[in-house]
Design a protein around this motif. Structure first.
Motif, PDB file in Angstrom:
ATOM      1  N   PHE A  51     -10.816 -60.321  83.307  1.00  0.00           N
ATOM      2  CA  PHE A  51     -10.920 -61.592  84.036  1.00  0.00           C
ATOM      3  C   PHE A  51     -10.285 -62.619  83.116  1.00  0.00           C
ATOM      4  O   PHE A  51     -10.816 -62.909  82.042  1.00  0.00           O
ATOM      5  CB  PHE A  51     -12.367 -61.938  84.333  1.00  0.00           C
ATOM      6  N   THR A  52      -9.128 -63.163  83.489  1.00  0.00           N
ATOM      7  CA  THR A  52      -8.321 -63.948  82.557  1.00  0.00           C
ATOM      8  C   THR A  52      -8.584 -65.450  82.667  1.00  0.00           C
ATOM      9  O   THR A  52      -8.823 -65.983  83.752  1.00  0.00           O
ATOM     10  CB  THR A  52      -6.826 -63.691  82.769  1.00  0.00           C
ATOM     11  N   LEU A  53      -8.515 -66.105  81.507  1.00  0.00           N
ATOM     12  CA  LEU A  53      -8.604 -67.562  81.399  1.00  0.00           C
ATOM     13  C   LEU A  53      -7.384 -68.053  80.627  1.00  0.00           C
ATOM     14  O   LEU A  53      -6.954 -67.403  79.682  1.00  0.00           O
ATOM     15  CB  LEU A  53      -9.862 -67.979  80.644  1.00  0.00           C
ATOM     16  N   ARG A  54      -6.862 -69.220  81.037  1.00  0.00           N
ATOM     17  CA  ARG A  54      -5.651 -69.711  80.370  1.00  0.00           C
ATOM     18  C   ARG A  54      -5.836 -71.148  79.888  1.00  0.00           C
ATOM     19  O   ARG A  54      -6.197 -72.036  80.656  1.00  0.00           O
ATOM     20  CB  ARG A  54      -4.444 -69.636  81.311  1.00  0.00           C
ATOM     21  N   PHE A  55      -5.575 -71.324  78.599  1.00  0.00           N
ATOM     22  CA  PHE A  55      -5.538 -72.647  77.991  1.00  0.00           C
ATOM     23  C   PHE A  55      -4.100 -72.989  77.629  1.00  0.00           C
ATOM     24  O   PHE A  55      -3.287 -72.094  77.342  1.00  0.00           O
ATOM     25  CB  PHE A  55      -6.380 -72.684  76.714  1.00  0.00           C
ATOM     26  N   GLY A  84     -19.643 -56.955  85.042  1.00  0.00           N
ATOM     27  CA  GLY A  84     -18.886 -55.865  84.438  1.00  0.00           C
ATOM     28  C   GLY A  84     -17.498 -56.223  83.959  1.00  0.00           C
ATOM     29  O   GLY A  84     -16.836 -55.397  83.326  1.00  0.00           O
ATOM     30  N   CYS A  85     -17.049 -57.461  84.216  1.00  0.00           N
ATOM     31  CA  CYS A  85     -15.697 -57.831  83.769  1.00  0.00           C
ATOM     32  C   CYS A  85     -15.680 -58.091  82.271  1.00  0.00           C
ATOM     33  O   CYS A  85     -16.705 -58.372  81.648  1.00  0.00           O
ATOM     34  CB  CYS A  85     -15.185 -59.055  84.526  1.00  0.00           C
ATOM     35  N   VAL A  86     -14.476 -57.984  81.682  1.00  0.00           N
ATOM     36  CA  VAL A  86     -14.246 -58.398  80.300  1.00  0.00           C
ATOM     37  C   VAL A  86     -13.386 -59.651  80.363  1.00  0.00           C
ATOM     38  O   VAL A  86     -12.237 -59.607  80.830  1.00  0.00           O
ATOM     39  CB  VAL A  86     -13.541 -57.303  79.480  1.00  0.00           C
ATOM     40  N   VAL A  87     -13.932 -60.765  79.944  1.00  0.00           N
ATOM     41  CA  VAL A  87     -13.204 -62.032  79.977  1.00  0.00           C
ATOM     42  C   VAL A  87     -12.157 -62.040  78.867  1.00  0.00           C
ATOM     43  O   VAL A  87     -12.470 -61.752  77.707  1.00  0.00           O
ATOM     44  CB  VAL A  87     -14.166 -63.216  79.817  1.00  0.00           C
ATOM     45  N   VAL A  88     -10.912 -62.342  79.229  1.00  0.00           N
ATOM     46  CA  VAL A  88      -9.821 -62.434  78.257  1.00  0.00           C
ATOM     47  C   VAL A  88      -9.293 -63.859  78.298  1.00  0.00           C
ATOM     48  O   VAL A  88      -8.710 -64.284  79.305  1.00  0.00           O
ATOM     49  CB  VAL A  88      -8.697 -61.432  78.564  1.00  0.00           C
ATOM     50  N   ALA A  89      -9.524 -64.608  77.231  1.00  0.00           N
ATOM     51  CA  ALA A  89      -9.157 -66.017  77.175  1.00  0.00           C
ATOM     52  C   ALA A  89      -7.941 -66.222  76.278  1.00  0.00           C
ATOM     53  O   ALA A  89      -8.004 -65.958  75.078  1.00  0.00           O
ATOM     54  CB  ALA A  89     -10.329 -66.849  76.669  1.00  0.00           C
ATOM     55  N   VAL A 165      -1.500 -59.892  79.576  1.00  0.00           N
ATOM     56  CA  VAL A 165      -2.700 -59.372  80.234  1.00  0.00           C
ATOM     57  C   VAL A 165      -2.722 -59.892  81.665  1.00  0.00           C
ATOM     58  O   VAL A 165      -2.622 -61.106  81.892  1.00  0.00           O
ATOM     59  CB  VAL A 165      -3.987 -59.813  79.512  1.00  0.00           C
ATOM     60  N   PHE A 166      -2.848 -58.969  82.615  1.00  0.00           N
ATOM     61  CA  PHE A 166      -2.913 -59.330  84.016  1.00  0.00           C
ATOM     62  C   PHE A 166      -4.343 -59.123  84.518  1.00  0.00           C
ATOM     63  O   PHE A 166      -5.051 -58.230  84.050  1.00  0.00           O
ATOM     64  CB  PHE A 166      -1.946 -58.467  84.837  1.00  0.00           C
ATOM     65  N   PRO A 167      -4.770 -59.957  85.474  1.00  0.00           N
ATOM     66  CA  PRO A 167      -6.099 -59.739  86.042  1.00  0.00           C
ATOM     67  C   PRO A 167      -6.261 -58.291  86.502  1.00  0.00           C
ATOM     68  O   PRO A 167      -5.353 -57.727  87.117  1.00  0.00           O
ATOM     69  CB  PRO A 167      -6.132 -60.711  87.234  1.00  0.00           C
ATOM     70  N   ASP A 168      -7.399 -57.723  86.159  1.00  0.00           N
ATOM     71  CA  ASP A 168      -7.769 -56.355  86.537  1.00  0.00           C
ATOM     72  C   ASP A 168      -7.079 -55.274  85.720  1.00  0.00           C
ATOM     73  O   ASP A 168      -7.301 -54.085  85.983  1.00  0.00           O
ATOM     74  CB  ASP A 168      -7.571 -56.102  88.035  1.00  0.00           C
ATOM     75  N   ASP A 169      -6.228 -55.628  84.730  1.00  0.00           N
ATOM     76  CA  ASP A 169      -5.906 -54.621  83.711  1.00  0.00           C
ATOM     77  C   ASP A 169      -7.230 -54.179  83.108  1.00  0.00           C
ATOM     78  O   ASP A 169      -8.192 -54.953  83.043  1.00  0.00           O
ATOM     79  CB  ASP A 169      -5.046 -55.225  82.588  1.00  0.00           C
TER      80      ASP A 169
END
Length: 230
Positions: A51-55, A84-89, A165-169
């Motif tokens: 689950f991606t976040l972008r700054f 269950g998601c892994v947040v990737v910021a 990194v793309f969402p749901d990778d």
């Protein structure tokens, strides 16, 4: 297609070292996120969809405490995070502004987030540790995110630690760091990963017996046959 719970559990049995080796053989060299280190030793291996976040860099009219109440905010993004998601910021490697503290991490735990991965840093570290959220990051800093960053989006492609990194990778994290597994390569990992782990465990047992490395690691044909017969 979403992975089954059984597939995700199987990925948890494959180390990031094994994943990088297998995907290197498939031509993928850049899947390990630089700077994303376990906040605490002994954190469990975790796998889950990204689950991606972008700054982006801080801009004075946008990066303000008032922005925390905006519809485009980390607070709003957290309410979209599925269990269950892994947040990737993607924090652009900025290390002088903490992207999350204890309150936001506590809410992620309530949302069922499996882990947080970032190339940035955390704040309120004692409190973050107290929430129980497993975190992989590049350290810690007292200033808040808006001191150095502007939050702009979630669930978009990002670059974290120099990795696309793309969402749901799929993301797998352990004591060696964080890696991505492209969705269309998960099946390869599930097929080849357990066998490589088994082979390396056997090689380690041979090393402990005093067997010399030449011909053992990597295995020559004679050793391969010995392994098959073991």
């Amino acid at each position: 297609m979403a992975l089954s719970d059984q597939d995700i559990e199987a990925l948890k049995g494959i180390s990031t070292a094994t994943i990088t080796t297998i995907l290197l053989k498939k031509g993928l060299r850049n899947i390990w996120m630089r700077g994303a280190k376990p906040l605490l030793p002994g954190q469990p291996r975790i796998a889950g969809p990204a689950f991606t976040l972008r700054f982006v860099p801080a801009r004075e009219d946008l990066a303000t405490p008032a922005s925390w109440a905006s519809p485009i905010s980390t607070r709003a993004a957290i309410e979209d995070m599925p269990p269950g998601c892994v947040v990737v910021a993607d924090a652009m490697g900025v290390t002088d502004a903490g992207i999350f503290g204890d309150i936001l991490c506590a809410r992620m735990v309530k949302r069922g987030v499996a882990a947080l991965v970032t190339d940035g840093v955390m704040r309120d570290v004692d409190g973050v540790v107290g929430t129980g959220l497993p975190v992989w990051c590049n350290g810690y800093a007292a200033p808040p995110s808006v001191a150095g960053l502007t939050f702009v989006a979630w669930q978009q492609p990002v670059g974290c630690g120099g990795v696309a990194v793309f969402p749901d990778d799929m993301i797998v994290v352990d004591q060696d760091g964080a890696v991505i597994v492209p969705k269309d390569m998960v099946e390869i990992l599930l097929t080849e990963g357990p066998e490589q782990e088994q082979v390396e465990a056997w090689i380690m047992s041979e090393v402990e017996k005093g067997v010399p490395l030449p011909g053992l690691y990597p295995m020559n044909e004679e050793t391969k046959q010995r392994y098959k017969n073991s």
